[in-house]
Scaffold this motif. Structure first.
Motif, mmCIF file in Angstrom:
data_model
loop_
_atom_site.group_PDB
_atom_site.id
_atom_site.type_symbol
_atom_site.label_atom_id
_atom_site.label_comp_id
_atom_site.label_asym_id
_atom_site.label_seq_id
_atom_site.Cartn_x
_atom_site.Cartn_y
_atom_site.Cartn_z
ATOM 1 N N ALA A 166 0.771 -1.158 0.316
ATOM 2 C CA ALA A 166 -0.095 -0.014 -0.045
ATOM 3 C C ALA A 166 0.981 1.348 -0.033
ATOM 4 C CB ALA A 166 -0.777 0.169 1.247
ATOM 5 N N HIS A 167 2.099 1.371 0.660
ATOM 6 C CA HIS A 167 2.680 2.456 0.717
ATOM 7 C C HIS A 167 4.190 2.538 0.353
ATOM 8 C CE1 HIS A 167 -0.593 3.382 3.372
ATOM 9 N NE2 HIS A 167 -0.350 2.270 4.099
ATOM 10 N N ARG A 168 4.933 1.282 0.413
ATOM 11 C CA ARG A 168 6.309 1.380 -0.219
ATOM 12 C C ARG A 168 6.599 0.027 -0.905
ATOM 13 N NH1 ARG A 168 9.081 3.033 5.640
ATOM 14 N NH2 ARG A 168 7.331 4.810 6.309
ATOM 15 N N PRO A 169 5.856 -0.049 -1.830
ATOM 16 C CA PRO A 169 6.081 -1.492 -2.558
ATOM 17 C C PRO A 169 7.581 -2.047 -2.912
ATOM 18 C CG PRO A 169 4.921 0.017 -3.857
ATOM 19 C CD PRO A 169 5.087 0.503 -2.688
ATOM 20 N N TRP A 170 8.274 -0.977 -3.071
ATOM 21 C CA TRP A 170 9.629 -1.192 -3.358
ATOM 22 C C TRP A 170 10.262 -2.313 -2.239
ATOM 23 C CZ3 TRP A 170 7.741 3.549 -3.290
ATOM 24 C CH2 TRP A 170 8.070 4.264 -2.228
ATOM 25 N N LEU A 171 9.759 -2.058 -1.055
ATOM 26 C CA LEU A 171 10.429 -2.900 0.353
ATOM 27 C C LEU A 171 10.168 -4.335 -0.011
ATOM 28 C CD1 LEU A 171 9.954 -0.122 3.088
ATOM 29 C CD2 LEU A 171 12.112 -0.585 1.644
ATOM 30 N N ILE A 172 9.084 -4.884 -0.652
ATOM 31 C CA ILE A 172 8.902 -6.159 -0.503
ATOM 32 C C ILE A 172 10.056 -6.957 -1.162
ATOM 33 C CG2 ILE A 172 7.462 -6.380 -2.887
ATOM 34 C CD1 ILE A 172 5.604 -8.248 -1.360
ATOM 35 N N THR A 173 10.320 -8.199 -0.460
ATOM 36 C CA THR A 173 11.464 -9.038 -0.970
ATOM 37 C C THR A 173 11.013 -10.627 -0.996
ATOM 38 O OG1 THR A 173 12.121 -9.585 1.259
ATOM 39 C CG2 THR A 173 12.907 -7.710 0.064
ATOM 40 N N LYS A 174 11.717 -11.504 -1.313
ATOM 41 C CA LYS A 174 11.439 -12.858 -1.500
ATOM 42 C C LYS A 174 11.564 -13.540 -0.198
ATOM 43 C CE LYS A 174 16.264 -14.768 -1.831
ATOM 44 N NZ LYS A 174 17.111 -15.382 -2.951
ATOM 45 N N GLN A 178 8.691 -15.885 1.352
ATOM 46 C CA GLN A 178 8.946 -17.152 1.930
ATOM 47 C C GLN A 178 8.299 -17.420 3.361
ATOM 48 O OE1 GLN A 178 13.034 -17.512 2.488
ATOM 49 N NE2 GLN A 178 13.164 -19.668 2.724
ATOM 50 N N LYS A 179 8.374 -16.255 3.935
ATOM 51 C CA LYS A 179 7.602 -16.263 5.254
ATOM 52 C C LYS A 179 6.272 -16.642 5.265
ATOM 53 C CE LYS A 179 7.171 -13.534 9.727
ATOM 54 N NZ LYS A 179 7.347 -12.261 9.932
ATOM 55 N N LEU A 180 5.519 -16.366 4.129
ATOM 56 C CA LEU A 180 4.116 -16.444 4.201
ATOM 57 C C LEU A 180 3.910 -17.923 3.770
ATOM 58 C CD1 LEU A 180 2.991 -13.012 2.470
ATOM 59 C CD2 LEU A 180 2.080 -14.179 4.680
ATOM 60 N N GLN A 464 -0.649 -1.670 -11.149
ATOM 61 C CA GLN A 464 0.472 -2.340 -12.066
ATOM 62 C C GLN A 464 1.695 -2.310 -11.147
ATOM 63 O OE1 GLN A 464 2.732 -1.728 -16.182
ATOM 64 N NE2 GLN A 464 0.371 -2.404 -16.349
ATOM 65 N N ALA A 465 2.234 -0.984 -10.725
ATOM 66 C CA ALA A 465 3.280 -0.709 -9.936
ATOM 67 C C ALA A 465 3.348 -1.736 -8.750
ATOM 68 C CB ALA A 465 3.554 0.673 -9.404
ATOM 69 N N GLU A 466 2.317 -1.872 -7.788
ATOM 70 C CA GLU A 466 2.152 -2.829 -6.908
ATOM 71 C C GLU A 466 2.380 -4.303 -7.287
ATOM 72 O OE1 GLU A 466 -0.639 -2.491 -3.856
ATOM 73 O OE2 GLU A 466 -0.899 -0.414 -4.104
ATOM 74 N N LEU A 467 1.866 -4.595 -8.326
ATOM 75 C CA LEU A 467 1.701 -5.959 -8.830
ATOM 76 C C LEU A 467 3.231 -6.376 -9.380
ATOM 77 C CD1 LEU A 467 -1.423 -6.370 -10.852
ATOM 78 C CD2 LEU A 467 -0.685 -7.393 -8.463
ATOM 79 N N LEU A 468 3.897 -5.300 -10.006
ATOM 80 C CA LEU A 468 5.516 -5.724 -10.607
ATOM 81 C C LEU A 468 6.351 -5.901 -9.503
ATOM 82 C CD1 LEU A 468 5.758 -3.054 -13.363
ATOM 83 C CD2 LEU A 468 5.602 -5.371 -13.813
ATOM 84 N N TYR A 469 6.076 -5.153 -8.343
ATOM 85 C CA TYR A 469 7.202 -5.392 -7.133
ATOM 86 C C TYR A 469 6.727 -6.659 -6.518
ATOM 87 C CZ TYR A 469 9.392 -0.826 -7.150
ATOM 88 O OH TYR A 469 10.136 0.338 -7.510
ATOM 89 N N ALA A 470 5.424 -6.952 -6.289
ATOM 90 C CA ALA A 470 5.190 -8.188 -5.717
ATOM 91 C C ALA A 470 5.484 -9.435 -6.687
ATOM 92 C CB ALA A 470 3.592 -8.140 -5.419
ATOM 93 N N LEU A 471 5.174 -9.318 -7.770
ATOM 94 C CA LEU A 471 5.211 -10.536 -8.778
ATOM 95 C C LEU A 471 6.912 -10.739 -8.795
ATOM 96 C CD1 LEU A 471 2.584 -9.918 -11.246
ATOM 97 C CD2 LEU A 471 2.682 -11.889 -9.302
ATOM 98 N N ARG A 472 7.708 -9.510 -9.122
ATOM 99 C CA ARG A 472 8.968 -9.783 -9.007
ATOM 100 C C ARG A 472 9.713 -10.659 -7.646
ATOM 101 N NH1 ARG A 472 13.476 -4.841 -9.093
ATOM 102 N NH2 ARG A 472 12.862 -4.696 -7.046
ATOM 103 N N ALA A 473 9.056 -10.143 -6.698
ATOM 104 C CA ALA A 473 9.446 -10.904 -5.336
ATOM 105 C C ALA A 473 9.255 -12.455 -5.388
ATOM 106 C CB ALA A 473 8.689 -10.325 -4.022
ATOM 107 N N ILE A 474 7.763 -12.615 -5.800
ATOM 108 C CA ILE A 474 7.591 -14.079 -6.104
ATOM 109 C C ILE A 474 8.392 -14.752 -6.858
ATOM 110 C CG2 ILE A 474 5.931 -15.612 -6.753
ATOM 111 C CD1 ILE A 474 3.687 -13.466 -5.703
ATOM 112 N N THR A 475 8.811 -14.216 -8.007
ATOM 113 C CA THR A 475 9.721 -14.784 -9.144
ATOM 114 C C THR A 475 11.093 -15.133 -8.369
ATOM 115 O OG1 THR A 475 8.610 -13.566 -10.935
ATOM 116 C CG2 THR A 475 10.942 -14.638 -11.236
ATOM 117 N N HIS A 476 11.772 -14.061 -7.514
ATOM 118 C CA HIS A 476 12.827 -14.282 -7.101
ATOM 119 C C HIS A 476 12.792 -15.626 -6.266
ATOM 120 C CE1 HIS A 476 14.292 -9.951 -7.633
ATOM 121 N NE2 HIS A 476 14.297 -10.906 -8.868
ATOM 122 N N TYR A 477 11.569 -15.559 -5.268
ATOM 123 C CA TYR A 477 11.545 -16.859 -4.374
ATOM 124 C C TYR A 477 11.390 -18.144 -4.952
ATOM 125 C CZ TYR A 477 8.954 -20.104 -1.615
ATOM 126 O OH TYR A 477 8.401 -21.277 -0.792
#
Length: 479
Positions: A166-174, A178-180, A464-477
């Motif tokens: 919601a606020h800083r999507p660039w912080l989301i990581t693999k 993994q934790k979820l 789309q910005a939120e999804l790009l960050y989230a999906l990139r983290a999922i790809t890295h995972y």
């Protein structure tokens, strides 16, 4: 005038901002000032204009659309305003219906609860109320509506990515992913998590549209299970203005609205005629400059205006966590280069693989809003607005640290004047702060439907910005 705590939320509770002092003095002399707009679908758009823009045949088509893609079969305020663009509305309703109704990884009561959690991040009582109602209709696990503390741990585990997206999507990581999805009774499958992430991004972005378009709460005789829609601690009369004569309420130094429009069209024409392309180095420099300048885009001139406060806080954890400028961060995160992970080349296929067909739904919605045009600007016809639409979309992504190597960010500074940038940043990053005066302060010659189109672009760019960050983290995972 200080607000009486007992009257917070009532229609006549307001505090007078500095900009309105001289206007009220004019009123004392018998001069006309704008009247509050308190009814209809929007607090920003006169109801008459929405009705005039929706002829009988279009109204019938909207009813058919809503009948196909909603449980109520009724046009709510959100649908009426979005219905100014029926082509987009159809795509939106089809996608939202798929997310909430069609068989998928998550059960329906989970879907509506996640929608509540997402909307609550921005104090969006309109959306919270809507999905509380849906939750009540399902009739399961009603104790969850008492707040997050009453929801199962599995849902509470989404709190972290909810607030980050919601606020800083660039912080989301693999590591967040993994934790979820780690083993255990409260773990999420990747398919379930993708469904949840799309829901979170959808309702964060939809909150931006609700606030950006001034959507009024629905009139509901049965308010027994409703949350307070908006409680105001700084309510200024200029935010409820409904009058064609708004000069007294505009920011100091604004140019005449007619010359403002002509200047914008001239800049568009000049950019379209330029033949020399900037080098890659120059375009990279222009991106960094635009990103840094976004730090200076603040709503300072509006700080003494309306600041909504709602009582949906029971669905929010860590309420002090909010937007922080990407360019101001101290973690040295690299810019997100779209060529390394784009929606078209990466996000679409990943989300479609893990949550069947939703990628097609989202892609249609993104393309519809990006290509939507009526070839006009205010009173001018046969105008190609592609450049302007692209600048709006890419400016949102720029604020979220996403860079397109083939885009000249010099166009953003040429096409988006400061009051529009203030509006964009507010609606996208902290939509609950959006005011009527911000809405009125830009593109004053444009139709309300054109400003609603702006809000649709901002909403989809943010999602789309939120999804790009989230999906990139999922790809890295996954790799």
């Amino acid at each position: 005038m200080n607000v009486n705590p007992e009257s917070i939320g009532s229609s006549n509770s307001y505090q007078i901002c500095n900009n309105c002092q001289k206007v009220l003095r004019k009123k004392e002399k018998g001069m006309r000032i704008p009247r509050p707009l308190t009814s209809g679908p929007s607090a920003f758009i006169p109801e008459k204009e929405i009705l005039e823009a929706t002829p009988v045949d279009m109204h019938t088509n909207l009813l058919l659309l809503v009948g196909d893609y909603s449980s109520s079969g009724q046009l709510n305020h959100l649908t009426q305003v979005m219905g100014l663009h029926p082509q987009y509305l159809e795509s939106f309703l089809r996608c939202q219906f798929y997310l909430l109704r069609i068989d998928g990884p998550l059960p329906q009561h989970y879907r509506h609860y996640i929608a509540i959690m997402a909307a609550a991040r921005h104090q969006c009582s309109f959306l919270v109320n809507m999905h509380v109602h849906e939750f009540l209709q399902i009739g399961m696990c009603l104790e969850w509506l008492n707040g997050l503390d009453f929801a199962p741990q599995r849902l509470r585990n989404l709190n972290e990515i909810n607030k980050i997206l919601a606020h800083r999507p660039w912080l989301i990581t693999k590591e967040h992913i993994q934790k979820l999805v780690k083993t255990g009774e409260n773990s999420w499958s990747l398919a379930e998590l993708v469904h949840a992430v799309v829901l979170l991004a959808h309702f964060h972005a939809l909150a931006s549209f609700v606030f950006g378009s001034g959507i009024n709460p629905e009139v509901d005789a049965d308010a027994s299970n409703r949350f307070q829609d908006v409680a105001v601690n700084n309510f200024c009369v200029c935010d409820l203005a409904n009058d064609n004569n708004l000069e007294d309420f505009l920011l100091p130094g604004m140019v005449d609205s007619v010359s403002e429009l002509e200047a914008l069209m001239e800049r568009m024409k000049r950019l379209q005629e330029e033949e020399e392309e900037a080098s890659q180095e120059e375009m990279a420099t222009r991106f960094e400059k635009e990103k840094e300048e976004s730090l200076l885009v603040t709503s300072g001139a509006f700080e003494d205006e309306i600041v909504p406060v709602s009582n949906v806080s029971r669905f929010v954890s860590d309420p002090t966590f909010g937007y922080q400028d990407f360019a101001r961060r101290e973690d040295n995160l690299p810019t997100f280069r779209a060529q390394d992970f784009s929606w078209d080349d990466h996000g679409f296929s990943l989300v479609n693989r893990l949550y069947s067909d939703i990628g097609h739904m989202l892609d249609e919605k993104f393309r519809t809003v990006s290509n939507l045009t009526y070839y006009n600007m205010a009173t001018h016809e046969d105008i190609d607005t592609t450049m302007l639409r692209r600048a709006l979309f890419n400016y949102v992504h720029c604020m979220f640290g996403i860079k397109y190597d083939d885009y000249d960010y010099g166009e953003v500074n040429q096409l988006l004047e400061r009051s529009l940038k203030v509006y964009i940043k507010t609606v996208t990053c902290y939509p609950e702060r959006t005011t009527r005066r911000m809405y009125d302060s830009y593109w004053r010659q444009f139709r309300h439907s054109e400003k609603v189109h702006v809000n649709l672009l901002l909403m989809e760019a943010r999602m789309q910005a939120e999804l790009l960050y989230a999906l990139r983290a999922i790809t890295h995972y996954m790799t």
